[in-house]
Design an enzyme around this catalytic site. Structure first.
Site, mmCIF file in Angstrom:
data_model
loop_
_atom_site.group_PDB
_atom_site.id
_atom_site.type_symbol
_atom_site.label_atom_id
_atom_site.label_comp_id
_atom_site.label_asym_id
_atom_site.label_seq_id
_atom_site.Cartn_x
_atom_site.Cartn_y
_atom_site.Cartn_z
ATOM 1 N N ARG A 1 0.944 -1.250 0.398
ATOM 2 C CA ARG A 1 0.047 -0.048 -0.259
ATOM 3 C C ARG A 1 1.064 1.375 -0.281
ATOM 4 O O ARG A 1 0.921 1.857 0.867
ATOM 5 C CB ARG A 1 -0.917 -0.085 1.247
ATOM 6 C CG ARG A 1 -1.895 0.755 1.089
ATOM 7 C CD ARG A 1 -2.410 1.436 2.983
ATOM 8 N NE ARG A 1 -1.541 2.061 2.931
ATOM 9 C CZ ARG A 1 -1.046 3.217 3.017
ATOM 10 N NH1 ARG A 1 -1.397 4.105 2.829
ATOM 11 N NH2 ARG A 1 0.486 3.902 5.002
ATOM 12 N N PRO A 2 1.021 2.215 -0.791
ATOM 13 C CA PRO A 2 2.204 2.664 -1.289
ATOM 14 C C PRO A 2 0.821 4.037 -0.626
ATOM 15 O O PRO A 2 -0.483 3.652 -1.468
ATOM 16 C CB PRO A 2 2.187 3.152 -2.597
ATOM 17 C CG PRO A 2 2.984 1.552 -2.964
ATOM 18 C CD PRO A 2 1.600 1.009 -2.252
ATOM 19 N N SER A 3 1.401 5.110 -0.507
ATOM 20 C CA SER A 3 -0.072 6.430 0.424
ATOM 21 C C SER A 3 -0.658 7.096 -0.936
ATOM 22 O O SER A 3 -1.875 7.370 -0.271
ATOM 23 C CB SER A 3 0.919 6.248 1.601
ATOM 24 O OG SER A 3 1.617 7.377 0.975
ATOM 25 N N SER A 4 -0.459 7.077 -1.638
ATOM 26 C CA SER A 4 -0.702 8.260 -2.679
ATOM 27 C C SER A 4 -0.862 7.502 -4.438
ATOM 28 O O SER A 4 0.314 7.003 -4.497
ATOM 29 C CB SER A 4 -0.204 9.679 -2.054
ATOM 30 O OG SER A 4 1.604 9.360 -3.304
ATOM 31 N N LYS B 1 3.338 8.207 -5.237
ATOM 32 C CA LYS B 1 3.867 7.947 -5.447
ATOM 33 C C LYS B 1 3.803 6.175 -5.992
ATOM 34 O O LYS B 1 4.818 5.916 -5.836
ATOM 35 C CB LYS B 1 3.961 7.145 -3.628
ATOM 36 C CG LYS B 1 4.315 8.211 -2.391
ATOM 37 C CD LYS B 1 4.474 7.659 -1.449
ATOM 38 C CE LYS B 1 4.721 8.870 0.324
ATOM 39 N NZ LYS B 1 4.644 8.544 0.791
#
Length: 98
Positions: free
Chosen positions: A24-27, A30
């Site tokens: 899960r990269p946060s954005s 990203k």
């Protein structure tokens, strides 16, 4: 793949359960621009195998890509992971910068 000497904390009971790799990269930025992080997270599958999990017992949860951790809203894989943990179906969770 090199097997990592297994910790006595990882028992046969753990190995009978699933290993979950939560990605899960946060954005979205990203996800698009930091492909090395995503590659490193996907490599955790190999890490699970090195600790002794059979590939058929490893589940990758990556539907939450680009969703912030500030809320659980829209993070269906996180909800699924929490449920599987509560039910005792998971022996280990792998994540990157969790």
């Amino acid at each position: 793949m090199t097997l990592i000497p297994r910790s006595p904390k990882i028992t046969a009971t753990h190995l009978e359960r699933k290993a979950v790799v939560y990605i899960r990269p946060s954005s979205l930025l990203k996800v698009q621009n930091n492909t090395e992080s995503l590659h490193n997270q996907r490599a955790l599958v190999e890490r699970a195998q090195a600790f002794g999990w059979n590939a058929t017992r490893i589940e990758v949860l990556d539907a939450d890509l680009g969703h912030t951790a500030a809320t659980t809203q829209g993070r269906d894989d996180f909800t699924q992971l929490a449920a599987q943990l509560a039910l005792g179906h998971v022996g280990i969770v792998f994540g990157w910068e969790v």
